[in-house]
Design a protein around this motif. Structure first.
Motif, PDB file in Angstrom:
ATOM      1  N   LEU A  30       0.843  -1.188   0.000  1.00 52.90           N
ATOM      2  CA  LEU A  30       0.000   0.000   0.000  1.00 52.90           C
ATOM      3  C   LEU A  30       0.886   1.248   0.000  1.00 52.90           C
ATOM      4  O   LEU A  30       1.962   1.247   0.619  1.00 52.90           O
ATOM      5  CB  LEU A  30      -0.920   0.006   1.222  1.00 52.90           C
ATOM      6  CG  LEU A  30      -1.850  -1.212   1.348  1.00 52.90           C
ATOM      7  CD1 LEU A  30      -2.622  -1.159   2.660  1.00 52.90           C
ATOM      8  CD2 LEU A  30      -2.810  -1.287   0.172  1.00 52.90           C
ATOM      9  N   PRO A  31       0.463   2.327  -0.669  1.00 55.42           N
ATOM     10  CA  PRO A  31       1.336   3.501  -0.797  1.00 55.42           C
ATOM     11  C   PRO A  31       1.519   4.300   0.481  1.00 55.42           C
ATOM     12  O   PRO A  31       2.470   5.075   0.605  1.00 55.42           O
ATOM     13  CB  PRO A  31       0.629   4.345  -1.869  1.00 55.42           C
ATOM     14  CG  PRO A  31      -0.801   3.922  -1.823  1.00 55.42           C
ATOM     15  CD  PRO A  31      -0.781   2.472  -1.461  1.00 55.42           C
ATOM     16  N   LYS A  32       0.601   4.145   1.460  1.00 55.11           N
ATOM     17  CA  LYS A  32       0.746   4.855   2.727  1.00 55.11           C
ATOM     18  C   LYS A  32      -0.062   4.138   3.792  1.00 55.11           C
ATOM     19  O   LYS A  32      -0.742   3.142   3.518  1.00 55.11           O
ATOM     20  CB  LYS A  32       0.306   6.318   2.604  1.00 55.11           C
ATOM     21  CG  LYS A  32      -1.181   6.502   2.374  1.00 55.11           C
ATOM     22  CD  LYS A  32      -1.537   7.992   2.377  1.00 55.11           C
ATOM     23  CE  LYS A  32      -3.043   8.210   2.295  1.00 55.11           C
ATOM     24  NZ  LYS A  32      -3.405   9.648   2.358  1.00 55.11           N
ATOM     25  N   ASN A  33      -0.002   4.638   5.008  1.00 58.05           N
ATOM     26  CA  ASN A  33      -0.748   4.053   6.118  1.00 58.05           C
ATOM     27  C   ASN A  33      -2.162   4.623   6.132  1.00 58.05           C
ATOM     28  O   ASN A  33      -2.377   5.786   6.456  1.00 58.05           O
ATOM     29  CB  ASN A  33      -0.043   4.348   7.439  1.00 58.05           C
ATOM     30  CG  ASN A  33      -0.785   3.780   8.639  1.00 58.05           C
ATOM     31  OD1 ASN A  33      -1.639   2.905   8.494  1.00 58.05           O
ATOM     32  ND2 ASN A  33      -0.475   4.272   9.819  1.00 58.05           N
ATOM     33  N   TYR A  34      -3.145   3.785   5.779  1.00 55.32           N
ATOM     34  CA  TYR A  34      -4.545   4.202   5.775  1.00 55.32           C
ATOM     35  C   TYR A  34      -5.260   3.796   7.055  1.00 55.32           C
ATOM     36  O   TYR A  34      -6.494   3.894   7.122  1.00 55.32           O
ATOM     37  CB  TYR A  34      -5.269   3.573   4.580  1.00 55.32           C
ATOM     38  CG  TYR A  34      -4.759   4.022   3.230  1.00 55.32           C
ATOM     39  CD1 TYR A  34      -5.207   5.204   2.663  1.00 55.32           C
ATOM     40  CD2 TYR A  34      -3.849   3.248   2.526  1.00 55.32           C
ATOM     41  CE1 TYR A  34      -4.755   5.614   1.419  1.00 55.32           C
ATOM     42  CE2 TYR A  34      -3.381   3.645   1.277  1.00 55.32           C
ATOM     43  CZ  TYR A  34      -3.843   4.828   0.730  1.00 55.32           C
ATOM     44  OH  TYR A  34      -3.379   5.231  -0.509  1.00 55.32           O
ATOM     45  N   GLY A  35      -4.520   3.313   8.052  1.00 54.10           N
ATOM     46  CA  GLY A  35      -5.158   2.806   9.256  1.00 54.10           C
ATOM     47  C   GLY A  35      -5.684   1.400   9.045  1.00 54.10           C
ATOM     48  O   GLY A  35      -5.565   0.820   7.961  1.00 54.10           O
ATOM     49  N   TYR A  36      -6.275   0.854  10.088  1.00 54.87           N
ATOM     50  CA  TYR A  36      -6.825  -0.500  10.002  1.00 54.87           C
ATOM     51  C   TYR A  36      -7.942  -0.557   8.961  1.00 54.87           C
ATOM     52  O   TYR A  36      -7.961  -1.434   8.087  1.00 54.87           O
ATOM     53  CB  TYR A  36      -7.355  -0.918  11.378  1.00 54.87           C
ATOM     54  CG  TYR A  36      -7.940  -2.318  11.433  1.00 54.87           C
ATOM     55  CD1 TYR A  36      -7.189  -3.387  11.902  1.00 54.87           C
ATOM     56  CD2 TYR A  36      -9.251  -2.574  11.035  1.00 54.87           C
ATOM     57  CE1 TYR A  36      -7.714  -4.672  11.960  1.00 54.87           C
ATOM     58  CE2 TYR A  36      -9.790  -3.842  11.089  1.00 54.87           C
ATOM     59  CZ  TYR A  36      -9.017  -4.894  11.557  1.00 54.87           C
ATOM     60  OH  TYR A  36      -9.552  -6.156  11.603  1.00 54.87           O
ATOM     61  N   ALA A  37      -8.870   0.382   9.033  1.00 57.61           N
ATOM     62  CA  ALA A  37     -10.042   0.340   8.157  1.00 57.61           C
ATOM     63  C   ALA A  37      -9.654   0.523   6.696  1.00 57.61           C
ATOM     64  O   ALA A  37      -9.971  -0.309   5.835  1.00 57.61           O
ATOM     65  CB  ALA A  37     -11.050   1.405   8.592  1.00 57.61           C
ATOM     66  N   GLY A  38      -8.991   1.600   6.388  1.00 58.72           N
ATOM     67  CA  GLY A  38      -8.625   1.873   5.003  1.00 58.72           C
ATOM     68  C   GLY A  38      -7.611   0.898   4.454  1.00 58.72           C
ATOM     69  O   GLY A  38      -7.647   0.540   3.270  1.00 58.72           O
ATOM     70  N   GLY A  39      -6.700   0.457   5.312  1.00 58.54           N
ATOM     71  CA  GLY A  39      -5.684  -0.491   4.867  1.00 58.54           C
ATOM     72  C   GLY A  39      -6.294  -1.803   4.428  1.00 58.54           C
ATOM     73  O   GLY A  39      -5.970  -2.335   3.347  1.00 58.54           O
ATOM     74  N   TYR A  40      -7.176  -2.349   5.236  1.00 56.11           N
ATOM     75  CA  TYR A  40      -7.829  -3.602   4.860  1.00 56.11           C
ATOM     76  C   TYR A  40      -8.743  -3.419   3.657  1.00 56.11           C
ATOM     77  O   TYR A  40      -8.805  -4.271   2.763  1.00 56.11           O
ATOM     78  CB  TYR A  40      -8.593  -4.196   6.035  1.00 56.11           C
ATOM     79  CG  TYR A  40      -7.756  -5.167   6.848  1.00 56.11           C
ATOM     80  CD1 TYR A  40      -7.187  -6.290   6.250  1.00 56.11           C
ATOM     81  CD2 TYR A  40      -7.539  -4.969   8.204  1.00 56.11           C
ATOM     82  CE1 TYR A  40      -6.410  -7.182   6.985  1.00 56.11           C
ATOM     83  CE2 TYR A  40      -6.764  -5.859   8.945  1.00 56.11           C
ATOM     84  CZ  TYR A  40      -6.212  -6.960   8.322  1.00 56.11           C
ATOM     85  OH  TYR A  40      -5.436  -7.842   9.047  1.00 56.11           O
ATOM     86  N   ASN A  41      -9.486  -2.322   3.603  1.00 62.02           N
ATOM     87  CA  ASN A  41     -10.360  -2.105   2.455  1.00 62.02           C
ATOM     88  C   ASN A  41      -9.579  -2.146   1.149  1.00 62.02           C
ATOM     89  O   ASN A  41     -10.000  -2.784   0.171  1.00 62.02           O
ATOM     90  CB  ASN A  41     -11.082  -0.759   2.577  1.00 62.02           C
ATOM     91  CG  ASN A  41     -12.269  -0.803   3.519  1.00 62.02           C
ATOM     92  OD1 ASN A  41     -12.589  -1.840   4.092  1.00 62.02           O
ATOM     93  ND2 ASN A  41     -12.913   0.340   3.695  1.00 62.02           N
TER      94      ASN A  41
END
Length: 345
Positions: A62-73
């Protein structure tokens, strides 16, 4: 493209120390599943270490840290499987832990998601805070677990070894049908982290599905690997996201009363930080409320309308497993420290 039966996905952000410690047990004891590490632009060499030591483990960058929610999505958009297993990097699994979970989902198509029994890694006789033997919620929106009420964790003596329906499954080790994950729109990315799995489970219930705990599967969770319990940012996320979850999912005739009561109770709860001079946590609660009010003026009402339309179609509120008793009253006034004692009130 062939679809795997099970895809186990570990979301990682600068967690190489946890991967080094726990990924070997995941690889050893996770049979018949494709294993992925979804990396959120880590800078600690996590990806290189995984690729060098476990070449069979697939990586999603992933290009950046989107958090738990955004990262998994974002990660799960690139992964095809019938079942997703979302596993924290700080979880130690046990032999054959996955089999009971897959069997449970196979046997009952109305079960949308489930979790194993979560015990504490530092003391494997104790239930772990993040999910214990399954999560519940009371009518004011306060969460608790079989085996954990607030910060009181019970000793596991087998008292919760029955497979039962629950309100929410812990995001530390969450099994979910991929089709339903995507149909529900995944996690609410605005949450970033914390409460997003409870919000998703609520939407699954409202769509007519069930969530279960499968205690025949056991894992050990370190907990607080990303944000320690004393983090003001964690306090902010929990309070803000809890209010947003209630606003989105509650029926119209209860929403504003419960939000008003939560405003009062959240203010009272901040008093516990005063004796220790934890002004940053108090300020985090204040900021959480103002952030929630800003959300109400933004896109949150649209999210609520979409959810309420689905609820109207499925009549989900008629069967929603929310306790009519107050866990706050039971714990602080009646002295109930265990799930069983609360259930007997």
């Amino acid at each position: 493209m062939p679809i795997d039966k099970v895809a186990l996905v570990i979301l990682n952000y600068n967690g190489r120390n946890f991967l080094e410690k726990f990924l070997p047990s995941v690889v050893k004891y996770t049979e018949s599943a494709a294993i992925y590490v979804a990396d959120s632009a880590s800078t600690d060499g996590s990806v290189g270490w995984v690729e060098q030591n476990f070449p069979a483990v697939k990586t999603v960058i992933l290009p950046k840290n989107y958090g738990y929610a955004g990262g998994y999505n974002r990660a799960l958009k690139n992964i095809s499987a019938e079942y997703y297993i979302l596993l924290n990097s700080d979880v130690e699994v046990t032999p054959h832990w996955l089999t009971p979970i897959v069997n449970l989902l196979d046997q009952n198509p109305q079960i949308a998601a489930c979790q194993p029994k979560l015990l504490a890694h530092h003391d494997k006789t104790q239930f772990e805070y993040a999910g214990a033997a399954g999560g519940y919620i009371d009518w004011l929106g306060y969460t608790y677990c079989r085996g954990r009420i607030f910060y009181h964790n019970e000793t596991d003596t087998g008292q919760y070894d029955t497979t039962v329906p629950i309100f929410w499954a812990s995001g530390a080790a969450l099994a979910i049908r991929s089709k339903l994950f995507h149909e529900m729109g995944g996690f609410d990315e605005d949450f970033f982290a914390h409460m997003e799995e409870i919000d998703l489970c609520w939407r699954l219930h409202s769509a007519g599905y069930h969530v279960y705990c499968c205690p025949q599967s056991v894992v050990y969770h370190v907990g607080g690997g990303t944000l320690p319990p004393t983090s003001p940012f964690k306090t902010f996320l929990n309070y803000r996201n809890s209010l947003a979850m209630l606003y989105k999912n509650l029926p119209a005739n209860r929403t504003w009363l419960i939000l008003f009561l939560r405003l009062i109770l959240d203010g009272i709860s901040s008093i516990r930080y005063l004796p220790h001079g934890q002004w940053r946590d108090i300020w985090a609660i204040v900021r959480a409320h103002f952030a929630f009010y800003r959300w109400i003026l933004g896109e949150l009402p649209q999210k609520r309308r979409r959810i309420q339309q689905k609820i109207a179609q499925t009549k989900g509120h008629q069967t929603l497993p929310i306790s009519s008793k107050s866990i706050i009253w039971a714990y602080f006034v009646k002295g109930c420290k265990t799930f069983d004692s609360f259930s007997r009130l």
